[in-house]
Design a protein around this motif. Structure first.
Motif, PDB file in Angstrom:
ATOM      1  N   TRP A 158       0.815  -1.215   0.000  1.00 39.30           N
ATOM      2  CA  TRP A 158       0.000   0.000   0.000  1.00 39.30           C
ATOM      3  C   TRP A 158       0.853   1.271   0.000  1.00 39.30           C
ATOM      4  O   TRP A 158       0.580   2.215  -0.732  1.00 39.30           O
ATOM      5  N   ARG A 198      -6.887   5.092  -4.866  1.00 41.73           N
ATOM      6  CA  ARG A 198      -6.929   4.211  -3.691  1.00 41.73           C
ATOM      7  C   ARG A 198      -8.360   3.874  -3.298  1.00 41.73           C
ATOM      8  O   ARG A 198      -8.656   2.746  -2.923  1.00 41.73           O
ATOM      9  N   ARG A 199      -9.251   4.831  -3.382  1.00 41.95           N
ATOM     10  CA  ARG A 199     -10.654   4.570  -3.071  1.00 41.95           C
ATOM     11  C   ARG A 199     -11.230   3.547  -4.059  1.00 41.95           C
ATOM     12  O   ARG A 199     -11.927   2.613  -3.665  1.00 41.95           O
ATOM     13  N   ARG A 254      -3.810  -6.180  -1.349  1.00 40.31           N
ATOM     14  CA  ARG A 254      -5.251  -5.911  -1.422  1.00 40.31           C
ATOM     15  C   ARG A 254      -5.869  -6.009  -0.033  1.00 40.31           C
ATOM     16  O   ARG A 254      -6.723  -5.201   0.344  1.00 40.31           O
ATOM     17  N   ALA A 265      -5.207  -2.982   1.822  1.00 40.29           N
ATOM     18  CA  ALA A 265      -6.075  -1.894   1.357  1.00 40.29           C
ATOM     19  C   ALA A 265      -7.452  -1.996   2.008  1.00 40.29           C
ATOM     20  O   ALA A 265      -8.066  -0.986   2.330  1.00 40.29           O
ATOM     21  N   PHE A 266      -7.914  -3.208   2.227  1.00 39.90           N
ATOM     22  CA  PHE A 266      -9.231  -3.445   2.824  1.00 39.90           C
ATOM     23  C   PHE A 266      -9.247  -3.131   4.320  1.00 39.90           C
ATOM     24  O   PHE A 266     -10.218  -2.602   4.838  1.00 39.90           O
ATOM     25  N   THR A 267      -8.148  -3.422   5.009  1.00 40.04           N
ATOM     26  CA  THR A 267      -8.184  -3.390   6.465  1.00 40.04           C
ATOM     27  C   THR A 267      -7.425  -2.257   7.131  1.00 40.04           C
ATOM     28  O   THR A 267      -7.704  -1.934   8.270  1.00 40.04           O
ATOM     29  N   LEU A 282     -12.433   2.262   7.772  1.00 41.61           N
ATOM     30  CA  LEU A 282     -13.466   1.675   6.933  1.00 41.61           C
ATOM     31  C   LEU A 282     -14.719   2.537   6.966  1.00 41.61           C
ATOM     32  O   LEU A 282     -15.626   2.305   7.745  1.00 41.61           O
ATOM     33  N   THR A 334     -18.568  -1.335   2.876  1.00 42.75           N
ATOM     34  CA  THR A 334     -17.943  -2.109   3.954  1.00 42.75           C
ATOM     35  C   THR A 334     -18.996  -2.820   4.799  1.00 42.75           C
ATOM     36  O   THR A 334     -18.770  -3.945   5.243  1.00 42.75           O
ATOM     37  N   ARG A 371      -9.938   0.144  -3.193  1.00 38.77           N
ATOM     38  CA  ARG A 371     -10.592  -0.381  -1.997  1.00 38.77           C
ATOM     39  C   ARG A 371     -12.019  -0.839  -2.292  1.00 38.77           C
ATOM     40  O   ARG A 371     -12.468  -1.872  -1.798  1.00 38.77           O
TER      41      ARG A 371
END
Length: 191
Positions: free
Chosen positions: A29, A59-60, A104, A107-109, A113, A124, A63
């Motif tokens: 990231w 980035r958005r 990835r 990016a999710f965590t 969120l 989310t 995600r």
């Protein structure tokens, strides 16, 4: 002197997001910048701005794609299974995703969120829907299933982080993971 990758035939927002996903898994990231991604694509940073507004926009988008992929994965693996089996395969799929796509997953965590982005906040929350659906089959109310899904995610995320940071070296992590998930499922039955 470093050689530049061959120039891609045509850039599009989708091609840029796809390249960013690959880049994340390889570089992480923090390394994702417009110029680094442009270099991977064989072009210059300003060319990407024809398709993404900013690094935050990129980035958005990344995600949002990751959240969508996780939702699809959890829905797919959990379909048509008994509750205990669905919990086990969903947990295994989540863990596998984190290990096969570490950038990835990060990016999710790693970033907040939700926040002030209603669409991302909704996405989310939607990511919990497949788990809530399965946990509801244990006879939990909708509210109880939501909190149980948070417990489930906390356990999965914590386990994955411990694995990925090397804390569990020398331990049969598969056995520990299976036992943990089955204890979670047993707890759902007794609620």
């Amino acid at each position: 002197m470093a050689t530049r990758p061959p120039r891609t035939a045509r850039l599009s927002r989708e091609a840029i997001v796809n390249a960013a996903l690959t880049f994340l898994d390889r570089e992480g990231w923090d390394a994702l910048t417009i110029n680094a991604l442009a270099n991977q694509l064989g072009t210059k940073g300003p060319s990407l701005y024809n398709h993404v507004h900013s690094l935050d926009d990129l980035r958005r988008s990344v995600r949002m794609r990751v959240v969508g992929d996780i939702i699809e994965m959890l829905n797919t693996v959990g379909q048509g299974r008994t509750p205990d089996d669905a919990v086990m395969v969903m947990a295994g799929a989540y863990r596998s995703y984190a290990h096969h796509h570490p950038g990835r997953y990060s990016a999710f965590t790693r970033m907040p969120l939700g926040g002030d982005d209603p669409e991302f906040t909704a996405a989310t929350h939607d990511a919990a829907a497949p788990v809530i659906s399965v946990l509801s089959t244990y006879g939990l109310t909708e509210e109880s299933a939501f909190y149980a899904a948070l417990e489930f995610w906390s356990a999965m995320h914590g386990f994955v982080l411990l694995e990925m940071t090397g804390v569990m070296t020398g331990i049969d992590t598969d056995a520990v993971f299976s036992d943990m998930v089955m204890r979670l499922a047993a707890g759902m039955r007794h609620r």
